[in-house]
Design an enzyme around this catalytic site. Structure first.
Site, PDB file in Angstrom:
ATOM      1  N   GLY A 105       0.839  -1.196   0.000  1.00  0.00           N
ATOM      2  CA  GLY A 105       0.000   0.000   0.000  1.00  0.00           C
ATOM      3  C   GLY A 105       0.874   1.246   0.000  1.00  0.00           C
ATOM      4  N   ASP A 107       0.122   4.030   1.007  1.00  0.00           N
ATOM      5  CA  ASP A 107      -0.047   4.755   2.283  1.00  0.00           C
ATOM      6  C   ASP A 107       1.020   4.333   3.292  1.00  0.00           C
ATOM      7  OD1 ASP A 107      -1.212   2.192   2.580  1.00  0.00           O
ATOM      8  OD2 ASP A 107      -2.817   2.902   3.899  1.00  0.00           O
ATOM      9  N   ASP A 127      -0.017   2.743  11.854  1.00  0.00           N
ATOM     10  CA  ASP A 127      -1.092   3.496  11.206  1.00  0.00           C
ATOM     11  C   ASP A 127      -2.413   2.838  11.582  1.00  0.00           C
ATOM     12  OD1 ASP A 127      -2.892   4.782   9.592  1.00  0.00           O
ATOM     13  OD2 ASP A 127      -1.747   4.556   7.740  1.00  0.00           O
TER      14      ASP A 127
HETATM   15  N1  LIG Z   1     -12.404  13.473  11.742  1.00  0.00           N
HETATM   16  C1  LIG Z   1     -12.621  12.194  11.402  1.00  0.00           C
HETATM   17  N2  LIG Z   1     -13.280  11.925  10.248  1.00  0.00           N
HETATM   18  C2  LIG Z   1     -13.497  10.652   9.889  1.00  0.00           C
HETATM   19  N3  LIG Z   1     -13.085   9.568  10.581  1.00  0.00           N
HETATM   20  C3  LIG Z   1     -12.427   9.761  11.727  1.00  0.00           C
HETATM   21  C4  LIG Z   1     -12.156  11.077  12.180  1.00  0.00           C
HETATM   22  N4  LIG Z   1     -11.473  10.968  13.327  1.00  0.00           N
HETATM   23  C5  LIG Z   1     -11.338   9.663  13.592  1.00  0.00           C
HETATM   24  N5  LIG Z   1     -11.918   8.907  12.643  1.00  0.00           N
HETATM   25  C6  LIG Z   1     -11.902   7.435  12.648  1.00  0.00           C
HETATM   26  O1  LIG Z   1     -10.781   7.088  11.876  1.00  0.00           O
HETATM   27  C7  LIG Z   1     -10.918   5.778  11.360  1.00  0.00           C
HETATM   28  C8  LIG Z   1     -10.326   5.729   9.982  1.00  0.00           C
HETATM   29  O2  LIG Z   1      -9.026   6.208  10.066  1.00  0.00           O
HETATM   30  P1  LIG Z   1      -8.255   6.741   8.791  1.00  0.00           P
HETATM   31  O3  LIG Z   1      -6.838   6.819   9.205  1.00  0.00           O
HETATM   32  O4  LIG Z   1      -8.897   7.956   8.257  1.00  0.00           O
HETATM   33  O5  LIG Z   1      -8.518   5.481   7.848  1.00  0.00           O
HETATM   34  P2  LIG Z   1      -8.224   5.113   6.349  1.00  0.00           P
HETATM   35  O6  LIG Z   1      -6.901   5.762   6.008  1.00  0.00           O
HETATM   36  O7  LIG Z   1      -8.153   3.643   6.390  1.00  0.00           O
HETATM   37  O8  LIG Z   1      -9.358   5.610   5.523  1.00  0.00           O
HETATM   38  C9  LIG Z   1     -12.385   5.440  11.422  1.00  0.00           C
HETATM   39  O9  LIG Z   1     -12.516   4.366  12.306  1.00  0.00           O
HETATM   40  C10 LIG Z   1     -13.038   6.711  11.972  1.00  0.00           C
HETATM   41  O10 LIG Z   1     -14.036   6.424  12.897  1.00  0.00           O
HETATM   42  C1  LIG Z   2      -3.046  -2.417   4.548  1.00  0.00           C
HETATM   43  C2  LIG Z   2      -4.011  -1.420   3.923  1.00  0.00           C
HETATM   44  C3  LIG Z   2      -5.351  -2.106   3.685  1.00  0.00           C
HETATM   45  C4  LIG Z   2      -4.207  -0.246   4.906  1.00  0.00           C
HETATM   46  O1  LIG Z   2      -5.183   0.607   4.381  1.00  0.00           O
HETATM   47  P1  LIG Z   2      -5.979   1.685   5.273  1.00  0.00           P
HETATM   48  O2  LIG Z   2      -6.271   1.075   6.594  1.00  0.00           O
HETATM   49  O3  LIG Z   2      -5.026   2.861   5.434  1.00  0.00           O
HETATM   50  O4  LIG Z   2      -7.171   2.082   4.486  1.00  0.00           O
HETATM   51  C5  LIG Z   2      -3.415  -0.837   2.599  1.00  0.00           C
HETATM   52  O5  LIG Z   2      -2.152  -0.327   2.844  1.00  0.00           O
HETATM   53  C6  LIG Z   2      -3.340  -1.883   1.511  1.00  0.00           C
HETATM   54  O6  LIG Z   2      -4.314  -2.191   0.864  1.00  0.00           O
HETATM   55  N1  LIG Z   2      -2.114  -2.460   1.298  1.00  0.00           N
HETATM   56  C7  LIG Z   2      -1.863  -3.445   0.287  1.00  0.00           C
HETATM   57  C8  LIG Z   2      -1.085  -4.616   0.828  1.00  0.00           C
HETATM   58  C9  LIG Z   2       0.269  -4.264   1.436  1.00  0.00           C
HETATM   59  O7  LIG Z   2       0.499  -3.147   1.905  1.00  0.00           O
HETATM   60  O8  LIG Z   2       1.167  -5.142   1.445  1.00  0.00           O
HETATM   61  K   LIG Z   3      -4.519   3.984   7.282  1.00  0.00           K
END
Ligand SMILES: Nc1ncnc2c1ncn2[C@@H]1O[C@H](COP(=O)(O)OP(=O)(O)O)[C@@H](O)[C@H]1O
Ligand SMILES: CC(C)(COP(=O)(O)O)[C@@H](O)C(=O)NCCC(=O)O
Ligand SMILES: [K+]
Length: 251
Positions: A105, A107, A127
């Site tokens: 990912g 990210d 994360d």
């Molecule tokens: N301001 C906000 N807006 C939306 N979601 C939030 C916020 N603060 C905390 N959360 C929580 O953050 C989680 C998702 O985290 P995030 O790092 O944004 O996820 P992803 O990168 O996977 O989309 C959810 O469980 C949500 O409830």
């Molecule tokens: C592990 C994750 C699902 C995390 O995603 P997130 O929780 O930030 O939405 C994302 O980084 C992803 O789909 N990764 C692919 C597999 C890997 O990182 O090896």
């Molecule tokens: K994340």
């Protein structure tokens, strides 16, 4: 001014790096609630709040491939900029030769880019988003990989779905070691299992690396876990966008 966009599995996070500082102003929108119009509206508000007249570029990183086109088109339509898509094959300032990076990912990598740029030493990034990930960079800037477990909200949803007698709960900050009702057992189980994992993982990785890594924590669920962490951690809510900003500044 470059607009930074990260598409996660729960939220889209957008930010801009304020002029002459390292701080990033940002907002999150739930993926399920995003339309081109409300995304544009929120971006416009971000620009106004930060006294930015015009966007000149946009970099976009996503772990939800099917959303890239929709979000790119929205930025193109409302701001007349074509986003640069950042992927795991972009040059993110890390050595990737020790991980199978075709499927990693972006990210996870961008968080490590920002962590390593900030401490120039071995680092661990936790994360806590949809998934909870641990991500390790060694002292020479090699991304080593890490672990992926279900995120805090996801764990709660999975239990409610799989077990007939378990209710859906909203995670709350209070964890007790010995829960005395079902909701408390679930809430405490999720928070402590995540926190115990993180505490132990830091110790194990430090042992394996033979040095003390700098530890960063990011993601929307960090605040639930931070109080239970025994080591020094650096809390950086916008770590991923910081990584995108570093990448963007080199374009
Ligand atoms: N301001 C906000 N807006 C939306 N979601 C939030 C916020 N603060 C905390 N959360 C929580 O953050 C989680 C998702 O985290 P995030 O790092 O944004 O996820 P992803 O990168 O996977 O989309 C959810 O469980 C949500 O409830
Ligand atoms: C592990 C994750 C699902 C995390 O995603 P997130 O929780 O930030 O939405 C994302 O980084 C992803 O789909 N990764 C692919 C597999 C890997 O990182 O090896
Ligand atoms: K994340």
């Amino acid at each position: 001014m470059t607009l930074l966009i990260s598409i996660g599995n729960t939220n889209i996070t957008c930010g801009i790096q304020a002029v002459n500082t390292n701080t990033i102003a940002s907002f999150k929108l739930r993926n399920s609630e995003v339309t081109a119009e409300n995304l544009a509206e929120q971006i416009n508000q971000l620009l106004v709040r930060n006294k930015i007249k015009k966007l000149t570029a946009c970099t976009l990183a996503s772990v939800v491939p099917e959303m890239i086109d929709t979000i790119s088109s929205a930025v193109q339509q409302f701001f007349s900029i074509t986003p640069i898509i950042v992927s795991s094959s972009s040059d993110l300032g890390l050595n990737l030769s020790l991980y199978n990076c075709e499927c990693v990912g972006v990210d996870r990598l961008l968080c490590c880019t920002a962590a390593y740029a900030s401490c120039s030493s071995a680092s661990i990034v936790f994360d806590l988003g949809t998934a909870t990930t641990a991500n390790v960079v060694n002292g020479k800037g090699f991304f080593l990989g890490g672990l992926i477990i279900p995120g805090i909200e996801l764990q709660s949803q999975m239990l409610a779905k799989a077990a007939a007698m378990l209710p859906g709960i909203n995670i709350s900050e209070d964890a007790v070691l010995i829960g005395n009702n079902t909701a408390q057992c679930i809430n405490s189980g999720i928070l402590y299992s995540t926190a115990f994992f993180i505490n132990q993982y830091i110790l194990e990785i430090n042992r394996v690396l033979g040095q003390e890594a700098t530890v960063y924590m990011t993601g929307g669920n960090s605040d639930y876990i931070k109080p239970y962490i025994n080591s020094n951690i650096i809390s950086r809510p916008n770590l991923l966008l910081e990584g995108l900003a570093i990448y963007s500044s080199k374009l």
